[in-house]
Design an enzyme around this catalytic site. Structure first.
Site, PDB file in Angstrom:
ATOM      1  N   LYS A 176       1.173   6.070   6.802  1.00 36.59           N
ATOM      2  CA  LYS A 176      -0.031   6.523   6.068  1.00 36.59           C
ATOM      3  C   LYS A 176      -1.235   6.389   6.982  1.00 36.59           C
ATOM      4  O   LYS A 176      -1.625   5.279   7.341  1.00 36.59           O
ATOM      5  CB  LYS A 176      -0.165   5.599   4.851  1.00 36.59           C
ATOM      6  CG  LYS A 176      -1.347   5.786   3.947  1.00 36.59           C
ATOM      7  CD  LYS A 176      -1.303   4.688   2.856  1.00 36.59           C
ATOM      8  CE  LYS A 176      -2.267   4.923   1.722  1.00 36.59           C
ATOM      9  NZ  LYS A 176      -2.280   3.821   0.746  1.00 36.59           N
ATOM     10  N   LYS A 233       6.102  11.646   0.464  1.00 38.01           N
ATOM     11  CA  LYS A 233       5.037  11.169  -0.425  1.00 38.01           C
ATOM     12  C   LYS A 233       4.066  12.332  -0.611  1.00 38.01           C
ATOM     13  O   LYS A 233       3.160  12.562   0.199  1.00 38.01           O
ATOM     14  CB  LYS A 233       4.371   9.954   0.213  1.00 38.01           C
ATOM     15  CG  LYS A 233       3.518   9.137  -0.732  1.00 38.01           C
ATOM     16  CD  LYS A 233       4.376   8.214  -1.578  1.00 38.01           C
ATOM     17  CE  LYS A 233       3.596   7.400  -2.581  1.00 38.01           C
ATOM     18  NZ  LYS A 233       2.552   6.556  -2.068  1.00 38.01           N
ATOM     19  N   GLU A 246       4.523  -1.007  -6.240  1.00 38.22           N
ATOM     20  CA  GLU A 246       3.776  -0.194  -5.277  1.00 38.22           C
ATOM     21  C   GLU A 246       2.304  -0.607  -5.202  1.00 38.22           C
ATOM     22  O   GLU A 246       1.673  -0.836  -6.230  1.00 38.22           O
ATOM     23  CB  GLU A 246       3.789   1.278  -5.706  1.00 38.22           C
ATOM     24  CG  GLU A 246       5.152   1.909  -5.819  1.00 38.22           C
ATOM     25  CD  GLU A 246       5.051   3.353  -6.318  1.00 38.22           C
ATOM     26  OE1 GLU A 246       6.095   3.921  -6.640  1.00 38.22           O
ATOM     27  OE2 GLU A 246       3.927   3.905  -6.398  1.00 38.22           O
ATOM     28  N   SER A 247       1.790  -0.643  -4.007  1.00 34.31           N
ATOM     29  CA  SER A 247       0.349  -0.785  -3.702  1.00 34.31           C
ATOM     30  C   SER A 247      -0.183  -2.205  -3.816  1.00 34.31           C
ATOM     31  O   SER A 247       0.219  -2.975  -4.710  1.00 34.31           O
ATOM     32  CB  SER A 247      -0.518   0.093  -4.611  1.00 34.31           C
ATOM     33  OG  SER A 247      -0.166   1.433  -4.517  1.00 34.31           O
TER      34      SER A 247
END
Ligand SMILES: O=C(O)c1ccccc1NCC(=O)[C@H](O)[C@H](O)COP(=O)(O)O
Length: 401
Positions: free
Chosen positions: A185, A246, A353-354
Site C-alpha cells: 500500500k 484490494k 483489518e486496519s
C-alpha cells in the site's frame, strides 16, 4: 425540478429548466434519460431469457459457459429482484453509500452543449462514496476499451489460481498466531503517502520471506496510488503467497479483470454492496476459483453477511471508511455473543483489518476470535517492511513453532 446550466463547448452558458432528475450511466445521456427513469426503460427491454431466468432463480444463470449476454441479463435480473433501482434496494439494507451521483455526473455533453447540474445531489457525502463514484466512471470507461469477452479470453493466460483461504489456515496452524495478509500500500486517503521509496515487488518478496501467508495489493490508482501493474508484477515475479486484489468492486467485470491480472482473492465491501451483489459476486468467485474476503464494519453488515450462504472469509474493518476513525475494539464487539457462535458453527475464518501496530494489538484481536489479520500502514512505514513483521507479532513468524 432541477436547475441546469447549458453551455457550448466553447464556453457560452445559458440556463434552462430540467423536466426530471436525470439518471444515466456512462458518458452520454441515454434514451431513458430523455424518456424518464432508467427503470421504465429497463423493464420494457427485459428479454424473455431474463424473465425465465428470474422464474428459475438467478443462480441457474451462472455457469462456466455463461455468455456476456447472460451476464448482462443477470445484472438486469438482479435489479428486478431488488424490485427497484439498486440504490433503493441498498438503502433498505442500511447501505448509505450511493453507487453513483443521483443526479448524474456534474457535467456532460449533449452534442455541442455542455450541461452542468446545479444542485447538491452530485456531491459525494464522504470519502467512500467519492471512491465509489470515481470507480463507477473508471470501470465504465475501461470496459469500453476492454469488454468482458476480451477479459475472459485473457483468463487463459493468467497464472493458476492459488488457495488463499488454505494458505491462511496453514499459517495459523503453523504459527499458532493469526495468519498475516500483508498489504502492499503506497498511499491512502486517510494517511496520504505512506512510503515514498515504493518498490512493490521488493516489498512483496520481503513480506513473503518474513512469514506473510498472503499479500493484499492495492490496485486503485486515484486514491491509493496502486495499480493492476503492481498486482501483475508481483504475481509474475514468482511470489508464492496468494494475492488479494484490494479493489473497490462494484461490477462483475472487475472480478474477471482481477483474475486476469493474477488475483487469487478479491474484496467485497458490505457497506457498498447489497446482498444480491454479494451473492452474485461470490458466485462468480467460486466459478473462477477465487476467494472472496467480505468486509464488514458494523453489526448490521455482519448480520447481513452471516445470512448469506457459502461465505468462507469475513473481514472486520476497524476503520470506518466514511469517517476514517479506527478502533480495534470493533473487532471484539462484532465477534461477541451469538455472532461469534454463528461464525464458529459456519466455520468462517475472520480477518481483523486496519489499525494493528503492536504485539498487544495482535493478541487483542486474536483473543477476540480472529485467525488472520490484514496489516498495511504499520509495516509499510518501517524502513524494512519485512523485518517489521517480527516487530508486529513479537517474534519471527517465518519460523515453525
Ligand atoms: O486506508 C484508508 O485510508 C482507506 C480509506 C477509504 C477506504 C479504504 C481505506 N483503506 C482500506 C483498508 O481498510 C486498509 O488498507 C487495510 O485494512 C489496512 O489498514 P492499515 O493497516 O490501517 O493500513
Amino acid at each position: 425540478m432541477v436547475g441546469i446550466a447549458i453551455g457550448t463547448s466553447s464556453g457560452i452558458r445559458v440556463s434552462a429548466p430540467c423536466f426530471s432528475a436525470p439518471k444515466f450511466r456512462g458518458n452520454l445521456p441515454s434514451r431513458n434519460w430523455v424518456a424518464g427513469t432508467r427503470m421504465d426503460f429497463r423493464r420494457k427491454s427485459t428479454p424473455l431469457s431474463c424473465r425465465r431466468a428470474k422464474e428459475e432463480s438467478t443462480d441457474a444463470c451462472i455457469s462456466e459457459t455463461s455468455t456476456d449476454d447472460d451476464t448482462a441479463n443477470l445484472i438486469k435480473v438482479r435489479e428486478l429482484e431488488n424490485g427497484n433501482l439498486p440504490d433503493d434496494a441498498a438503502a433498505k439494507q442500511g447501505i448509505r453509500i450511493r453507487r453513483r451521483p443521483p443526479t448524474g455526473p456534474p457535467t456532460h455533453m449533449v452534442g455541442p452543449f455542455q450541461f452542468r447540474l446545479e444542485n447538491e445531489g452530485n456531491t459525494p457525502r464522504n470519502i467512500l462514496e467519492k471512491i465509489i463514484w470515481d470507480k463507477d466512471v473508471e470501470v465504465s470507461q475501461i470496459k469500453e476499451r476492454k469488454p468482458l469477452n476480451v477479459v475472459k479470453k485473457a483468463l487463459a493466460d493468467a497464472p493458476p489460481v492459488r488457495d488463499f483461504v488454505g494458505a491462511l489456515k496453514a499459517s495459523y496452524q503453523r504459527t499458532g498466531m493469526p495468519a498475516l495478509i500483508a498489504e502492499v500500500k503506497k498511499a491512502s486517503p486517510s494517511r496520504g503517502v505512506l512510503r515514498e521509496d515504493f518498490d512493490p515487488v521488493e516489498i512483496a518478496n520481503a513480506y513473503e520471506k518474513n512469514g506473510a501467508a498472503c499479500l493484499s495489493v492495492l490496485t486503485d490508482e486515484k486514491h491509493f496510488q496502486g495499480s493492476f501493474e503492481n498486482l501483475e508484477a508481483i504475481c509474475r515475479a514468482g511470489v508464492e503467497c496468494p494475492l488479494l486484489c484490494k479493489e473497490f468492486i462494484i461490477d462483475a467485470w472487475q472480478i474477471y479483470y482481477a483474475r486476469s491480472k493474477g488475483a487469487d482473492a478479491i474484496l467485497l465491501i458490505a457497506a457498498v454492496l447489497p446482498d444480491l451483489d454479494i451473492k452474485y459476486f461470490t458466485k462468480i468467485c467460486r466459478m473462477l476459483g477465487l476467494a472472496a474476503l467480505v468486509e464488514v464494519h458494523d453489526e448490521r453488515e455482519m448480520d447481513r453477511v452471516l445470512s448469506i450462504d457459502g461465505i468462507q472469509l469475513i473481514g472486520i474493518n476497524n476503520r470506518d471508511l466514511e469517517t476514517f476513525e479506527v478502533d480495534i475494539s470493533n473487532t471484539k464487539r462484532l465477534l461477541e455473543g451469538e455472532r461469534g457462535e454463528i461464525i464458529h458453527q459456519k466455520d468462517i475464518m475472520v480477518v481483523g483489518e486496519s489499525g494493528l501496530f503492536t504485539p498487544k494489538d495482535i493478541s487483542y484481536v486474536q483473543d477476540a476470535g480472529v485467525k488472520a489479520v490484514l496489516v498495511g500502514e504499520s509495516l509499510i512505514k518501517q524502513d524494512d517492511p519485512g523485518r517489521g513483521i517480527a516487530g508486529l507479532f513479537g517474534r519471527d513468524i517465518s519460523l515453525r513453532v
